[in-house]
Motif scaffolding. Structure first.
Motif, PDB file in Angstrom:
ATOM      1  N   SER A   6       7.453   4.105  19.575  1.00  0.00           N
ATOM      2  CA  SER A   6       6.632   2.974  20.008  1.00  0.00           C
ATOM      3  C   SER A   6       5.581   3.419  21.017  1.00  0.00           C
ATOM      4  N   HIS A   7       5.778   4.587  21.612  1.00  0.00           N
ATOM      5  CA  HIS A   7       4.795   5.188  22.511  1.00  0.00           C
ATOM      6  C   HIS A   7       4.612   6.644  22.082  1.00  0.00           C
ATOM      7  N   TRP A   8       3.427   7.159  22.325  1.00  0.00           N
ATOM      8  CA  TRP A   8       3.212   8.556  21.979  1.00  0.00           C
ATOM      9  C   TRP A   8       3.380   9.473  23.186  1.00  0.00           C
ATOM     10  N   ASN A   9       2.811   9.097  24.327  1.00  0.00           N
ATOM     11  CA  ASN A   9       2.724  10.032  25.445  1.00  0.00           C
ATOM     12  C   ASN A   9       3.829   9.862  26.486  1.00  0.00           C
ATOM     13  N   GLY A  24       0.808  -1.208   0.000  1.00  0.00           N
ATOM     14  CA  GLY A  24       0.000   0.000   0.000  1.00  0.00           C
ATOM     15  C   GLY A  24       0.842   1.259   0.000  1.00  0.00           C
ATOM     16  N   ILE A  25       0.160   2.386   0.077  1.00  0.00           N
ATOM     17  CA  ILE A  25       0.783   3.710   0.115  1.00  0.00           C
ATOM     18  C   ILE A  25       0.219   4.468   1.313  1.00  0.00           C
ATOM     19  N   ILE A  26       1.084   5.011   2.122  1.00  0.00           N
ATOM     20  CA  ILE A  26       0.675   5.833   3.263  1.00  0.00           C
ATOM     21  C   ILE A  26       0.844   7.288   2.844  1.00  0.00           C
ATOM     22  N   ASP A  27      -0.250   8.006   2.754  1.00  0.00           N
ATOM     23  CA  ASP A  27      -0.238   9.401   2.323  1.00  0.00           C
ATOM     24  C   ASP A  27      -0.876  10.250   3.421  1.00  0.00           C
ATOM     25  N   ILE A  28      -0.116  10.504   4.474  1.00  0.00           N
ATOM     26  CA  ILE A  28      -0.595  11.286   5.617  1.00  0.00           C
ATOM     27  C   ILE A  28       0.458  12.331   5.961  1.00  0.00           C
ATOM     28  N   PRO A  29       0.109  13.615   5.970  1.00  0.00           N
ATOM     29  CA  PRO A  29       1.080  14.652   6.333  1.00  0.00           C
ATOM     30  C   PRO A  29       1.615  14.455   7.752  1.00  0.00           C
ATOM     31  N   ILE A  30       2.774  15.052   8.014  1.00  0.00           N
ATOM     32  CA  ILE A  30       3.460  14.909   9.302  1.00  0.00           C
ATOM     33  C   ILE A  30       3.808  16.287   9.834  1.00  0.00           C
ATOM     34  N   ILE A  31       3.652  16.447  11.136  1.00  0.00           N
ATOM     35  CA  ILE A  31       3.958  17.708  11.800  1.00  0.00           C
ATOM     36  C   ILE A  31       4.627  17.411  13.141  1.00  0.00           C
ATOM     37  N   GLU A  32       5.454  18.317  13.598  1.00  0.00           N
ATOM     38  CA  GLU A  32       6.100  18.147  14.902  1.00  0.00           C
ATOM     39  C   GLU A  32       5.186  18.701  15.990  1.00  0.00           C
ATOM     40  N   ARG A  33       4.963  17.905  17.039  1.00  0.00           N
ATOM     41  CA  ARG A  33       4.076  18.291  18.130  1.00  0.00           C
ATOM     42  C   ARG A  33       4.773  18.113  19.475  1.00  0.00           C
ATOM     43  N   GLU A  34       4.290  18.867  20.445  1.00  0.00           N
ATOM     44  CA  GLU A  34       4.812  18.752  21.804  1.00  0.00           C
ATOM     45  C   GLU A  34       3.991  17.740  22.577  1.00  0.00           C
ATOM     46  N   VAL A  35       4.679  16.852  23.271  1.00  0.00           N
ATOM     47  CA  VAL A  35       4.020  15.867  24.125  1.00  0.00           C
ATOM     48  C   VAL A  35       4.130  16.363  25.557  1.00  0.00           C
ATOM     49  N   THR A  36       3.004  16.660  26.169  1.00  0.00           N
ATOM     50  CA  THR A  36       2.995  17.147  27.544  1.00  0.00           C
ATOM     51  C   THR A  36       2.911  15.978  28.509  1.00  0.00           C
ATOM     52  N   GLY A  37       3.307  16.233  29.745  1.00  0.00           N
ATOM     53  CA  GLY A  37       3.278  15.192  30.748  1.00  0.00           C
ATOM     54  C   GLY A  37       4.462  15.305  31.672  1.00  0.00           C
ATOM     55  N   PRO A  38       4.770  14.206  32.405  1.00  0.00           N
ATOM     56  CA  PRO A  38       5.909  14.242  33.329  1.00  0.00           C
ATOM     57  C   PRO A  38       7.231  14.541  32.628  1.00  0.00           C
ATOM     58  N   GLN A  39       7.375  14.106  31.359  1.00  0.00           N
ATOM     59  CA  GLN A  39       8.594  14.344  30.584  1.00  0.00           C
ATOM     60  C   GLN A  39       8.220  15.054  29.278  1.00  0.00           C
ATOM     61  N   PRO A  40       8.034  16.359  29.290  1.00  0.00           N
ATOM     62  CA  PRO A  40       7.665  17.067  28.058  1.00  0.00           C
ATOM     63  C   PRO A  40       8.746  16.902  26.985  1.00  0.00           C
ATOM     64  N   HIS A  41       8.325  16.613  25.775  1.00  0.00           N
ATOM     65  CA  HIS A  41       9.265  16.448  24.672  1.00  0.00           C
ATOM     66  C   HIS A  41       8.508  16.647  23.361  1.00  0.00           C
ATOM     67  N   TYR A  42       9.262  16.636  22.257  1.00  0.00           N
ATOM     68  CA  TYR A  42       8.682  16.842  20.934  1.00  0.00           C
ATOM     69  C   TYR A  42       8.827  15.577  20.096  1.00  0.00           C
ATOM     70  N   LYS A  43       7.799  15.305  19.309  1.00  0.00           N
ATOM     71  CA  LYS A  43       7.806  14.174  18.390  1.00  0.00           C
ATOM     72  C   LYS A  43       7.124  14.587  17.094  1.00  0.00           C
ATOM     73  N   MET A  44       7.511  13.877  16.028  1.00  0.00           N
ATOM     74  CA  MET A  44       6.784  14.022  14.777  1.00  0.00           C
ATOM     75  C   MET A  44       5.491  13.216  14.881  1.00  0.00           C
ATOM     76  N   ALA A  45       4.407  13.772  14.361  1.00  0.00           N
ATOM     77  CA  ALA A  45       3.099  13.125  14.484  1.00  0.00           C
ATOM     78  C   ALA A  45       2.334  13.247  13.177  1.00  0.00           C
ATOM     79  N   LEU A  46       1.287  12.441  13.065  1.00  0.00           N
ATOM     80  CA  LEU A  46       0.443  12.481  11.877  1.00  0.00           C
ATOM     81  C   LEU A  46      -0.497  13.681  11.937  1.00  0.00           C
ATOM     82  N   SER A  47      -0.723  14.277  10.794  1.00  0.00           N
ATOM     83  CA  SER A  47      -1.678  15.364  10.691  1.00  0.00           C
ATOM     84  C   SER A  47      -2.275  15.305   9.281  1.00  0.00           C
TER      85      SER A  47
END
Length: 385
Positions: free
Chosen positions: A310-313, A216-239
């Motif tokens: 492997s984890h988002w949050n 198949g083909i995965i056609d989903i845009p990607i954006i960098e987002r901030e993950v809030t919580g005990p260890q705030p960090h940034y990850k690339m995510a689907l948008s």
């Protein structure tokens, strides 16, 4: 007159007391009424000290040390031996750390031996795992040794005929075919070819899970987002994102963010076994961490060893199924040492006055060993030309 100087202490009594003094070494009995016997006892203690120069405190310390050595040996004997997979994971971690801290000449020699292809314009090398392409962290990188590599490839001349420059991006944790240009104008030409989708990169990955459908083909845009919580960090995510609708029987699409980058990845499952898959990926765009995000969040099949996505949050080692851990001979607590199983298998460039140039890179040792443990069949080797 008897030796004790007392009428009540006859000779037999005196002999018995002296015998008692020398026989009771543990208690060192004293004759309180006989000073001569006490002096005999002191001489006996002095004699014992001469024969035993080690003090009681030192003797106890030596015994404690011997006991610690025995306990350490017993502990090592009772610890289960490391499996082949665990030893391999530790070796990879140690080797990648050593590569990042070696002298530039050592890394340059290693890259010189790993040249896969070269012509008048480009050079393709086999990038080792764990070495960054660009020098942005202070450790030894591919870019930092390219001047030395250029001289090696021209016979160590005082002035080399060309200066190697990196062209296409390859992550630090990835290995495989890395494209280098011999001149700045070649870099610009190759970037134009990439933007026009004329440079084809093919990757092999091992995923946790089996993608459905298999092609198949995965056609989903990607954006960098901030993950809030005990260890705030940034990850690339689907948008755009998708969420469960109110009825709970389907997904609702959320509008994509205007700053999201278009990202397209072609995929094909080559083999699957033990709950894992060998997947071929062809990214049509070059967004940061594109393949990792598409596999983890688009197909819910993260790449083996991808602890970031492997984890988002949260930031945590990849959680592996029991069946996969058993096949790999690993404990979950050791999974954090697993390397990212992603490598650039093949690079294809359009030829100027000839056919396309296609360079295939052999799979790294850790990749092939993992494939064997998971019973994943690698395709036959392809000839590079």
């Amino acid at each position: 007159m008897n030796p004790c100087g007392r009428t009540a202490c006859n000779f037999n009594d005196w002999r018995q007391r002296v015998t008692t003094v020398f026989s009771r070494t543990a208690t060192r009995g004293k004759c309180r009424r006989c000073p001569w016997a006490q002096s005999c006892q002191k001489r006996s203690q002095t004699t014992d000290a001469k024969h035993d120069p080690v003090s009681e405190k030192s003797r106890l310390s030596a015994l404690d040390l011997a006991q610690k050595i025995r306990d350490s040996a017993t502990k090592k004997a009772t610890q289960p031996p490391l499996s082949t997979q665990q030893k391999r994971v530790l070796d990879i971690k140690r080797f990648s750390t050593q590569l990042q801290n070696v002298h530039p000449n050592v890394l340059a020699k290693h890259l010189h031996r790993s040249v896969l292809y070269q012509d008048n314009d480009v050079v393709v090398i086999n990038k080792p795992y764990g070495v960054p392409v660009r020098d942005d962290t202070g450790v030894t990188s591919i870019s930092s040794v390219l001047p030395v590599l250029s001289k090696m490839m021209t016979g160590n001349k005082i002035k080399s005929d060309f200066n190697l420059l990196p062209c296409l991006r390859l992550e630090k944790e990835a290995s495989g075919a890395l494209l280098l240009a011999k001149r700045a104008e070649v870099v610009e030409r190759l970037l134009d070819l990439q933007r026009n989708h004329q440079v084809e990169m093919t990757y092999w990955v091992i995923t946790v899970g089996v993608p459905v459908p298999s092609v198949g083909i995965i056609d989903i845009p990607i954006i960098e987002r901030e993950v809030t919580g005990p260890q705030p960090h940034y990850k690339m995510a689907l948008s755009p994102l998708f969420k469960m609708n109110d009825s709970g029987d389907g997904l609702t699409k959320i509008r994509a963010h205007r700053q999201a980058h278009p990202a397209v990845t072609k995929y094909k499952v080559l083999d699957s076994s033990s709950g894992c898959s060998l997947v071929e990926l062809q990214p049509c765009t070059g967004v940061k961490h594109q393949m990792r995000v598409h596999m983890a969040f688009g197909l819910t099949c993260p790449i083996l060893g991808d602890h970031k996505y492997s984890h988002w949050n949260k930031l945590a080692p990849q959680k592996l199924p029991e069946r996969v851990l058993k096949k790999l001979g690993l404990e979950q607590s050791k999974s954090r040492h697993l390397p990212l199983h992603l490598f650039a298998r093949r690079l294809t460039l359009p030829g100027v006055n000839q056919a396309n140039v296609s360079v295939s890179c052999p799979a790294p040792k850790y990749f092939t060993q993992t494939s064997n443990l998971l019973q994943l069949m690698l395709p036959f080797k392809e000839e590079r030309h």
